[in-house]
Design a protein around this motif. Structure first.
Motif, PDB file in Angstrom:
ATOM      1  N   GLY A 224     -46.283  25.713  82.267  1.00 43.80           N
ATOM      2  CA  GLY A 224     -46.176  27.296  81.965  1.00 43.80           C
ATOM      3  C   GLY A 224     -46.750  28.033  82.842  1.00 43.80           C
ATOM      4  O   GLY A 224     -46.791  27.765  84.082  1.00 43.80           O
ATOM      5  N   TYR A 234     -52.809  36.454  78.997  1.00 44.33           N
ATOM      6  CA  TYR A 234     -51.718  35.812  78.287  1.00 44.33           C
ATOM      7  C   TYR A 234     -51.341  34.573  78.828  1.00 44.33           C
ATOM      8  O   TYR A 234     -51.552  34.271  80.092  1.00 44.33           O
ATOM      9  N   TYR A 235     -51.076  33.728  77.778  1.00 44.09           N
ATOM     10  CA  TYR A 235     -50.451  32.396  78.354  1.00 44.09           C
ATOM     11  C   TYR A 235     -49.018  32.043  77.830  1.00 44.09           C
ATOM     12  O   TYR A 235     -48.971  32.596  76.413  1.00 44.09           O
ATOM     13  N   CYS A 236     -48.237  31.539  78.552  1.00 44.12           N
ATOM     14  CA  CYS A 236     -46.808  31.010  77.818  1.00 44.12           C
ATOM     15  C   CYS A 236     -46.839  29.623  78.228  1.00 44.12           C
ATOM     16  O   CYS A 236     -46.600  29.221  79.568  1.00 44.12           O
ATOM     17  N   SER A 268     -47.171  40.768  78.888  1.00 46.61           N
ATOM     18  CA  SER A 268     -46.670  39.710  77.962  1.00 46.61           C
ATOM     19  C   SER A 268     -45.315  39.480  78.189  1.00 46.61           C
ATOM     20  O   SER A 268     -44.810  38.412  78.484  1.00 46.61           O
ATOM     21  N   ARG A 272     -43.383  36.349  79.915  1.00 50.61           N
ATOM     22  CA  ARG A 272     -42.520  35.442  79.297  1.00 50.61           C
ATOM     23  C   ARG A 272     -41.151  35.301  80.032  1.00 50.61           C
ATOM     24  O   ARG A 272     -40.519  34.280  80.260  1.00 50.61           O
ATOM     25  N   LEU A 302     -39.338  31.101  73.902  1.00 47.57           N
ATOM     26  CA  LEU A 302     -40.669  31.309  74.312  1.00 47.57           C
ATOM     27  C   LEU A 302     -41.556  31.891  73.599  1.00 47.57           C
ATOM     28  O   LEU A 302     -41.305  33.197  72.953  1.00 47.57           O
ATOM     29  N   THR A 303     -42.892  31.581  73.498  1.00 46.57           N
ATOM     30  CA  THR A 303     -43.879  32.424  72.828  1.00 46.57           C
ATOM     31  C   THR A 303     -45.205  32.618  73.756  1.00 46.57           C
ATOM     32  O   THR A 303     -45.601  31.612  74.284  1.00 46.57           O
ATOM     33  N   VAL A 304     -45.436  33.831  73.472  1.00 42.38           N
ATOM     34  CA  VAL A 304     -46.605  34.377  74.404  1.00 42.38           C
ATOM     35  C   VAL A 304     -47.832  34.503  73.710  1.00 42.38           C
ATOM     36  O   VAL A 304     -47.742  35.146  72.644  1.00 42.38           O
ATOM     37  N   THR A 305     -48.790  33.948  73.979  1.00 43.02           N
ATOM     38  CA  THR A 305     -50.206  34.120  73.148  1.00 43.02           C
ATOM     39  C   THR A 305     -51.369  34.678  74.201  1.00 43.02           C
ATOM     40  O   THR A 305     -51.565  34.297  75.246  1.00 43.02           O
TER      41      THR A 305
END
Length: 308
Positions: A224, A234-236, A268, A272, A302-305
């Motif tokens: 990712g 942020y991480y995806c 974010s 993404r 996809l989800t971004v955290t």
């Protein structure tokens, strides 16, 4: 409009083999020619996302018309600074295990007059650009400091994205950049050290922020990507897909990021979109960009955290 500046176009010859046997005869299963260059790939990705792109940069007389035809086919307008000689050819061999072996040619030479011409082209064209992307290597014999001059030529109202590495990236950062997009290998090469966890990776990104980047979009390959501005991180995670080619994946990320920045999206959403485009690109063999349908399909999954 999103302006993309291609410093080093190339003809990419992508060859599919059962296996690459060094020192032996290899039989080609399929072969595809792409008339490309990092910023040209970005322009095509921008167009496929439905935004307006404009391509410029250096081009060469002997086979440059093939690049014009490729951009015409994608609906991307262009205006190049033309030079004597021939566009370099790169060979990318992919075996049935999705292992990629690359053989890259050396770029042509550009006169001092043409270097000045490109700066003037950027000054005039970037006045109409919401975002300007400059990416790739430099012509043979051109010093890294030219990247600083390129970005200084960009109109102050245009957002700036740099996709390069090493001393070229450091030179670009002297002109202040809104977003840089290295991959993890390029970040390690640029900073001269390895990273083993997210804390170390963030430390490396902060070094680029301290040098003049406003945000860093860092590709982690199949794992990712992350994005940070020094305050928000942020991480995806990418989704699992069949990797048919990694060619152009980073350029797809830049294209999607640029279109999101043009819309004023937050970090974010930029992340993404970048991961969606990069992932969509690797699902295709022998092409340097993604399809809009595949991008939309992946984006939705996809989800971004946020992380610290």
């Amino acid at each position: 409009m999103i302006l993309t500046v291609c410093m080093s176009p190339s003809v990419d010859v992508t060859i599919e083999l059962d296996s690459l046997n060094v020192g032996k005869v290899n039989v080609v299963k399929s072969k595809t020619l792409s008339f490309t260059g990092k910023a040209l790939n970005v322009a095509i990705g921008v167009a496929r996302l439905g935004a307006d792109a404009f391509a410029t940069g250096f081009m060469y007389n002997e086979n440059g018309n093939m690049f014009e035809q490729a951009l015409d086919k994608e609906g991307v307008p262009f205006s190049f600074v033309w030079n004597n000689g021939r566009v370099r050819e790169n060979y990318k061999c992919i075996d049935k295990k999705s292992m990629l072996t690359e053989i890259n040619d050396v770029g042509g030479q550009v006169s001092e007059e043409k270097l000045v011409d490109l700066l003037q082209m950027i000054r005039s064209t970037s006045m109409r650009a919401d975002v300007t992307v400059i990416s790739g290597g430099l012509p043979r014999g051109v010093g890294a400091e030219y990247y600083r001059e390129l970005f200084r030529a960009v109109d102050s109202r245009s957002l700036r994205i740099a996709d390069t590495e090493g001393t070229k990236l450091f030179a670009a950062l002297e002109a202040e950049i809104d977003l840089v997009k290295p991959n993890i290998d390029e970040l390690e090469q640029t900073l001269g050290r390895e990273f083993t966890d997210k804390s170390e990776i963030l430390s490396g990104c902060r070094e680029l922020l301290d040098r003049g980047a406003k945000a860093v979009l860092l590709s982690l390959g199949k794992d990712g990507a992350i994005i940070t501005n020094g305050t928000k991180n942020y991480y995806c995670k990418s989704i699992n897909v069949a990797v048919n080619s990694t060619v152009g994946a980073g350029d797809g990320m830049v294209a999607a990021a640029a279109t999101m920045m043009q819309r004023g999206a937050d970090l974010s959403d930029i992340l993404r979109a970048g991961v969606a485009a990069g992932t969509a690109t690797v699902t295709t063999f022998g092409t340097i960009s993604f399809t809009k349908n595949k991008y939309d399909e992946i984006f939705d999954g996809l989800t971004v955290t946020e992380f610290h």
